[in-house]
Design an enzyme around this catalytic site. Sequence first.
Site, mmCIF file in Angstrom:
data_model
loop_
_atom_site.group_PDB
_atom_site.id
_atom_site.type_symbol
_atom_site.label_atom_id
_atom_site.label_comp_id
_atom_site.label_asym_id
_atom_site.label_seq_id
_atom_site.Cartn_x
_atom_site.Cartn_y
_atom_site.Cartn_z
ATOM 1 N N HIS A 17 0.842 -1.215 0.000
ATOM 2 C CA HIS A 17 0.000 0.000 0.000
ATOM 3 C C HIS A 17 0.873 1.259 0.000
ATOM 4 C CE1 HIS A 17 -3.014 -2.667 2.390
ATOM 5 N NE2 HIS A 17 -3.520 -2.513 1.182
ATOM 6 N N LYS A 41 -16.061 -6.474 5.547
ATOM 7 C CA LYS A 41 -15.143 -7.582 5.803
ATOM 8 C C LYS A 41 -14.943 -7.663 7.305
ATOM 9 C CE LYS A 41 -11.759 -6.059 2.334
ATOM 10 N NZ LYS A 41 -10.382 -5.787 2.046
ATOM 11 N N ARG A 90 -2.485 -6.023 -8.385
ATOM 12 C CA ARG A 90 -1.507 -7.103 -8.248
ATOM 13 C C ARG A 90 -1.690 -8.092 -9.400
ATOM 14 N NH1 ARG A 90 -3.301 -7.633 -2.180
ATOM 15 N NH2 ARG A 90 -5.091 -6.929 -3.344
ATOM 16 N N SER A 128 -3.155 -7.805 2.808
ATOM 17 C CA SER A 128 -3.353 -7.692 4.259
ATOM 18 C C SER A 128 -3.840 -9.020 4.835
ATOM 19 C CB SER A 128 -4.369 -6.586 4.572
ATOM 20 O OG SER A 128 -3.872 -5.337 4.172
#
Length: 164
Positions: A17, A41, A90, A128
Amino acid sequence: MTIALYPGSFDPVTNGHIDIAARAATLFEKVIIGVYDLPAKRLLFDRDERAGMMREAVAKFPNIEVRLYSGLTVDYARKIGARVIVRGLRANSDFEAEFAMALMNKKNEPDIETVCLMTSNEYVFLSSSLLKEVAALGGEIRNLVPPHVAEALRRKYEAQGVKS
Ligand code: ADP
């Protein structure tokens, strides 16, 4: 002046990040990192912890600011005068989700552009969630997060009675 919003959950912030935010800060006059207060989440860190860790992580960048936000990302972008939403990409799986989100955002707010920056090689597999899995099991995370985040993860799992 072009203001860019870099939104996310950042639970917690990783070097991946930070890399995206630092690169965005060379492209836009101002980057506002928007820490989303209640993502759909399960979170490890509360919103103030996530924002606090992010603030410390980007303290050395004069044109990066960290703020908490809620509601629709495009609404928040409009409110702060951001013309650009920055996201990081990504692998293929990110592309599908980011593509759908960018089109949905465009539908809601045609004047705001999504700009995706490709991850740097060393962070391709860093997320993460993977980071938390490794940290919970006591794995090596030193080069993946700043020291204060590694320490926060250690304390959090210790408090939860997980050995790390
Ligand atoms: P979300 O916004 O989906 O809750 P995150 O907070 O983890 O997800 O990530 C915020 C943004 O940063 C997303 O665009 C995500 O693709 C990107 N990102 C996450 N990890 C990396 C990484 N290792 N390299 C590049 N971009 C990343």
